[in-house]
Design a protein around this motif. Structure first.
Motif, PDB file in Angstrom:
ATOM      1  N   GLU A 245       0.807  -1.229   0.000  1.00  0.00           N
ATOM      2  CA  GLU A 245       0.000   0.000   0.000  1.00  0.00           C
ATOM      3  C   GLU A 245       0.839   1.278   0.000  1.00  0.00           C
ATOM      4  OE1 GLU A 245      -0.254  -1.352   4.435  1.00  0.00           O
ATOM      5  OE2 GLU A 245      -0.241  -2.339   2.506  1.00  0.00           O
ATOM      6  N   TYR A 246       2.165   1.150   0.097  1.00  0.00           N
ATOM      7  CA  TYR A 246       3.051   2.317   0.080  1.00  0.00           C
ATOM      8  C   TYR A 246       3.882   2.335  -1.191  1.00  0.00           C
ATOM      9  CZ  TYR A 246       1.928   2.534   5.024  1.00  0.00           C
ATOM     10  OH  TYR A 246       1.268   2.612   6.225  1.00  0.00           O
ATOM     11  N   MET A 247       4.119   3.507  -1.696  1.00  0.00           N
ATOM     12  CA  MET A 247       4.953   3.648  -2.882  1.00  0.00           C
ATOM     13  C   MET A 247       6.413   3.441  -2.512  1.00  0.00           C
ATOM     14  SD  MET A 247       3.239   6.919  -4.789  1.00  0.00           S
ATOM     15  CE  MET A 247       3.070   7.934  -3.322  1.00  0.00           C
TER      16      MET A 247
ATOM     17  N   ARG B  41       8.192  -3.219  -8.615  1.00  0.00           N
ATOM     18  CA  ARG B  41       6.943  -2.469  -8.473  1.00  0.00           C
ATOM     19  C   ARG B  41       6.633  -1.712  -9.760  1.00  0.00           C
ATOM     20  NH1 ARG B  41       5.819  -0.795  -3.078  1.00  0.00           N
ATOM     21  NH2 ARG B  41       6.193  -2.563  -1.730  1.00  0.00           N
ATOM     22  N   PRO B  42       5.382  -1.346  -9.950  1.00  0.00           N
ATOM     23  CA  PRO B  42       5.049  -0.531 -11.125  1.00  0.00           C
ATOM     24  C   PRO B  42       5.856   0.777 -11.118  1.00  0.00           C
ATOM     25  CG  PRO B  42       3.055  -1.357 -10.082  1.00  0.00           C
ATOM     26  CD  PRO B  42       4.197  -1.684  -9.158  1.00  0.00           C
ATOM     27  N   LEU B  43       6.392   1.135 -12.251  1.00  0.00           N
ATOM     28  CA  LEU B  43       7.252   2.314 -12.375  1.00  0.00           C
ATOM     29  C   LEU B  43       6.559   3.594 -11.920  1.00  0.00           C
ATOM     30  CD1 LEU B  43       9.956   3.441 -13.228  1.00  0.00           C
ATOM     31  CD2 LEU B  43       9.104   3.540 -15.581  1.00  0.00           C
ATOM     32  N   ILE B  44       5.257   3.660 -12.054  1.00  0.00           N
ATOM     33  CA  ILE B  44       4.525   4.863 -11.663  1.00  0.00           C
ATOM     34  C   ILE B  44       4.742   5.197 -10.188  1.00  0.00           C
ATOM     35  CG2 ILE B  44       2.339   3.687 -11.143  1.00  0.00           C
ATOM     36  CD1 ILE B  44       2.682   7.109 -12.879  1.00  0.00           C
ATOM     37  N   GLU B  45       4.965   4.185  -9.335  1.00  0.00           N
ATOM     38  CA  GLU B  45       5.196   4.435  -7.911  1.00  0.00           C
ATOM     39  C   GLU B  45       6.427   5.296  -7.688  1.00  0.00           C
ATOM     40  OE1 GLU B  45       5.248   1.149  -5.201  1.00  0.00           O
ATOM     41  OE2 GLU B  45       3.411   0.289  -6.013  1.00  0.00           O
ATOM     42  N   ALA B  46       7.517   4.957  -8.368  1.00  0.00           N
ATOM     43  CA  ALA B  46       8.755   5.725  -8.213  1.00  0.00           C
ATOM     44  C   ALA B  46       8.563   7.168  -8.664  1.00  0.00           C
ATOM     45  CB  ALA B  46       9.883   5.067  -8.996  1.00  0.00           C
ATOM     46  N   ARG B  47       7.748   7.369  -9.679  1.00  0.00           N
ATOM     47  CA  ARG B  47       7.509   8.727 -10.174  1.00  0.00           C
ATOM     48  C   ARG B  47       6.565   9.496  -9.250  1.00  0.00           C
ATOM     49  NH1 ARG B  47       7.907   6.197 -15.800  1.00  0.00           N
ATOM     50  NH2 ARG B  47       9.880   7.068 -16.505  1.00  0.00           N
ATOM     51  N   LEU B  48       5.522   8.847  -8.778  1.00  0.00           N
ATOM     52  CA  LEU B  48       4.559   9.519  -7.899  1.00  0.00           C
ATOM     53  C   LEU B  48       5.137   9.828  -6.524  1.00  0.00           C
ATOM     54  CD1 LEU B  48       1.256   7.614  -8.707  1.00  0.00           C
ATOM     55  CD2 LEU B  48       1.858   9.968  -9.319  1.00  0.00           C
ATOM     56  N   LEU B  49       6.098   9.047  -6.102  1.00  0.00           N
ATOM     57  CA  LEU B  49       6.703   9.249  -4.787  1.00  0.00           C
ATOM     58  C   LEU B  49       7.256  10.664  -4.639  1.00  0.00           C
ATOM     59  CD1 LEU B  49       7.419   7.801  -2.158  1.00  0.00           C
ATOM     60  CD2 LEU B  49       9.484   6.975  -3.264  1.00  0.00           C
ATOM     61  N   PHE B  50       7.891  11.166  -5.653  1.00  0.00           N
ATOM     62  CA  PHE B  50       8.474  12.502  -5.570  1.00  0.00           C
ATOM     63  C   PHE B  50       7.423  13.604  -5.726  1.00  0.00           C
ATOM     64  CE2 PHE B  50      11.906   9.598  -6.408  1.00  0.00           C
ATOM     65  CZ  PHE B  50      12.746   9.929  -5.357  1.00  0.00           C
ATOM     66  N   TRP B  51       6.323  13.321  -6.387  1.00  0.00           N
ATOM     67  CA  TRP B  51       5.204  14.270  -6.412  1.00  0.00           C
ATOM     68  C   TRP B  51       4.568  14.344  -5.023  1.00  0.00           C
ATOM     69  CZ3 TRP B  51       4.498  17.873  -9.816  1.00  0.00           C
ATOM     70  CH2 TRP B  51       5.006  17.704 -11.089  1.00  0.00           C
ATOM     71  N   LEU B  52       4.488  13.205  -4.351  1.00  0.00           N
ATOM     72  CA  LEU B  52       4.002  13.202  -2.974  1.00  0.00           C
ATOM     73  C   LEU B  52       4.914  14.071  -2.105  1.00  0.00           C
ATOM     74  CD1 LEU B  52       2.135  12.039  -0.711  1.00  0.00           C
ATOM     75  CD2 LEU B  52       3.867  10.261  -0.429  1.00  0.00           C
ATOM     76  N   ALA B  53       6.209  13.896  -2.258  1.00  0.00           N
ATOM     77  CA  ALA B  53       7.165  14.702  -1.489  1.00  0.00           C
ATOM     78  C   ALA B  53       6.974  16.199  -1.764  1.00  0.00           C
ATOM     79  CB  ALA B  53       8.593  14.283  -1.823  1.00  0.00           C
TER      80      ALA B  53
END
Length: 132
Positions: free
Chosen positions: A80-82, A88-100
């Motif tokens: 449930e965490y990026m 893992r799906p590549l989108i997680e690594a990209r969204l993680l920095f948008w979350l930050a």
């Protein structure tokens, strides 16, 4: 990441660092509960796992003139965490920095991108009871 039981030792060590090297910026990854790590703790930036983010903690550190950083490493590892794990799906690594970017972080620690341990080492460490 030192356990909370090391608080007094870290206070002493960080004070000694400040005395020995004036102007030294002290940054530490401590995933302690905010009740134990108040802004009077002698470090300049608190690096905290992103899934433990609390707006009130960030606000109190920033208002005290300190920095509040996020980070990820092998944790959080639950689905449930990026994270930036290759499986893992590549989108997680990209969204993680948008979350930050959506939070009050002044920095981000991206821990170890090239660590690889063979199965023999990992198994031996697990059997020995340590995770290093």
């Amino acid at each position: 990441e030192a356990p909370q039981a090391c608080e007094s030792l870290l206070r002493e060590a960080y004070a000694a660092f400040r005395k020995a090297v004036p102007g030294l910026k002290i940054i530490a990854a401590t995933n302690w509960d905010s009740a134990h790590l108040q802004p009077d703790f002698p470090m300049d930036a608190w690096v905290h796992l992103y899934h433990k983010y609390h707006e009130k903690d960030a606000e109190s550190w920033i208002e005290a003139g300190k920095e509040y950083w996020g980070y990820h490493c092998i944790e959080p590892s639950k689905d449930e965490y990026m994270n930036s794990f290759i499986e893992r799906p590549l989108i997680e690594a990209r969204l993680l920095f948008w979350l930050a970017a959506s939070r009050r972080y002044q920095g981000w620690l991206y821990w170890t991108t090239d660590l690889w341990r063979d199965c023999t080492h990992t198994k031996a460490a697990l059997v020995a009871g340590n995770d290093s």
